[in-house]
Design a protein around this motif. Structure first.
Motif, PDB file in Angstrom:
ATOM      1  N   ASP A   1      -4.567 -62.029 -35.423  1.00 10.54           N
ATOM      2  CA  ASP A   1      -3.993 -63.230 -34.575  1.00 10.54           C
ATOM      3  C   ASP A   1      -5.251 -63.450 -34.023  1.00 10.54           C
ATOM      4  O   ASP A   1      -6.003 -62.875 -33.413  1.00 10.54           O
ATOM      5  N   LEU A   2      -5.398 -65.066 -33.580  1.00  7.21           N
ATOM      6  CA  LEU A   2      -6.647 -65.698 -33.164  1.00  7.21           C
ATOM      7  C   LEU A   2      -6.381 -66.720 -32.358  1.00  7.21           C
ATOM      8  O   LEU A   2      -5.360 -67.199 -32.216  1.00  7.21           O
ATOM      9  N   ILE A   3      -7.394 -67.164 -31.545  1.00  8.26           N
ATOM     10  CA  ILE A   3      -7.547 -68.378 -30.986  1.00  8.26           C
ATOM     11  C   ILE A   3      -8.461 -69.149 -31.268  1.00  8.26           C
ATOM     12  O   ILE A   3      -9.732 -68.640 -31.422  1.00  8.26           O
ATOM     13  N   VAL A   4      -8.306 -70.498 -31.863  1.00 10.61           N
ATOM     14  CA  VAL A   4      -9.280 -71.371 -32.292  1.00 10.61           C
ATOM     15  C   VAL A   4      -9.427 -72.448 -31.187  1.00 10.61           C
ATOM     16  O   VAL A   4      -8.460 -73.131 -30.733  1.00 10.61           O
ATOM     17  N   TYR A   5     -10.847 -72.773 -30.674  1.00 14.35           N
ATOM     18  CA  TYR A   5     -11.149 -73.620 -29.744  1.00 14.35           C
ATOM     19  C   TYR A   5     -11.573 -74.812 -30.612  1.00 14.35           C
ATOM     20  O   TYR A   5     -12.907 -74.412 -31.603  1.00 14.35           O
ATOM     21  N   ARG A   6     -11.561 -76.002 -30.546  1.00 13.92           N
ATOM     22  CA  ARG A   6     -12.212 -77.177 -31.162  1.00 13.92           C
ATOM     23  C   ARG A   6     -13.344 -77.728 -30.056  1.00 13.92           C
ATOM     24  O   ARG A   6     -12.655 -78.148 -28.977  1.00 13.92           O
TER      25      ARG A   6
END
Length: 373
Positions: free
Chosen positions: A102-107
């Protein structure tokens, strides 16, 4: 997992040693387990704020004209729909729908993304992103770069976090929404400042170049000293996230479970236009559940169930504890567990085997703790 002869050290290793932290090896990194006591650090975060070194977490940059499409193929949600300055909790799954991480993606910009992954899964996530980025049109330009050892990640979590940081930055923290980020200066140091966390409290995470970690760490501790901010270790981070009902990879999430068993099917975008690895398996699992569900359990007394403890209804085993602790905030045992669906209803009483002795625990709604409004 990254393996070396000796544990990797974060840029803040010297700060932890100088402060007398009890160190442990976690996912190949030397990390502070605690500075004083687990209970004191847990209480500090709930009542004031705690400062965490999270620099062991993987930081992977995905950039280029094809970056958004590559992430769409790689993850269960569509990064292409993220606005610049926003972040999203998501997952990477295998073809069979099992959770790889599980991850966090930042744009960060139109063609720039930052992926934060679990330390233990750094290598597999990096490898999978690299491979998956080139599965489609070979003319797409995608660059995947591991920045973990060139960056640091520091988290300030707790009710006074915004007030402490406000004294160090001109960024409008009040306007920063949950799961949003902004490039700012904190104590004169350029940072990626994000309104994210893993404790159930108001909090911020700051990604900085490795060489800026020590001055930033010291500045935040100094600014927060009068408000009771303390350095915290991994032990209280685990009890905080469990009270907040947040999953931990290797416990609630594994290669043997899909997001649906973990109660996180909401993060999976099964729109026909979203073709990602694991989609077919997850669509089938949505339509034909496995029969297991993740639940919260609350007990009485002081004996906590631990991961691996079995759950029973009469003589039959009906589930397994994935995480358990004596809740420092609530004062009674809490746990998360995978159980058979018919026993997943709130109010159901099940027996937990705690070191050879059965004791009752009741299915309750998650999370166990919500910060006061």
């Amino acid at each position: 997992m990254i393996t070396t002869d000796a544990p990797l050290r974060t840029p803040l290793h010297g700060e932890h040693v100088d402060r007398g932290a009890a160190m442990t090896t976690f996912a190949g990194w030397a990390m502070p387990l605690r500075y004083t006591s687990d209970l004191a650090e847990h209480a500090a975060v709930r009542e004031r704020a705690g400062l965490f070194d999270l620099s062991h977490m993987a930081q992977v940059e995905v950039s280029g004209p094809g970056a958004a499409a590559a992430l769409d193929r790689s993850l269960v949600s569509r990064s292409s729909t993220l606005a610049t300055g926003r972040a999203r909790y998501t997952m990477m799954t295998a073809e069979d729908g099992g959770v790889i991480d599980d991850l966090i993606v930042y744009r960060l910009a139109e063609t720039e993304f930052l992926v934060i992954a679990n330390a233990a899964n750094r290598t597999v996530v990096l490898d999978e992103l690299t491979v998956r980025s080139h599965l489609a049109d070979a003319t797409e330009q995608v660059h995947v770069a591991d920045r973990t050892e060139h960056r640091a990640l520091i988290a300030l979590q707790g009710p006074v976090a915004a007030g402490v940081l406000s004294a160090l930055t001109d960024a409008d923290l009040g306007a920063l929404r949950y799961y949003a980020s902004v490039t700012a200066e904190v104590a004169g140091i350029p940072v990626l400042l994000a309104r994210t966390g893993y404790t159930g409290e108001v909090g911020f995470e700051l990604s900085v170049p490795a060489e800026s970690a020590v001055p930033l760490w010291r500045a935040v501790l100094a600014a927060g000293a009068s408000s009771g901010v303390v350095a915290c270790g991994l032990a209280c981070r685990d009890t905080l996230r469990l009270e907040a009902g947040m999953p931990l990879y290797g416990h609630e999430l594994t290669r043997r479970t899909t997001p649906f068993e973990a109660g996180l099917g909401r993060v999976v975008d099964l729109d026909e236009a979203h073709d990602f690895i694991g989609r077919a398996a997850l669509a089938a699992r949505r339509d034909h559940p496995s029969g297991q569900a993740l639940v919260g359990l609350a007990g009485e007394g002081r004996r906590a169930a631990r991961a691996g403890s079995t759950l029973h209804d009469g003589d039959g085993q009906v589930g397994t504890i994935t995480s358990g602790v004596l809740s420092p905030t609530l004062g009674h045992p809490i746990a998360m567990a995978l159980v058979e669906q018919p026993r997943a209803g709130v109010g159901t009483v099940l027996d937990v085997d705690v070191r050879g002795r059965r004791q009752p625990m009741t299915v309750v709604e998650l999370p166990f703790y919500r910060r006061p409004r």
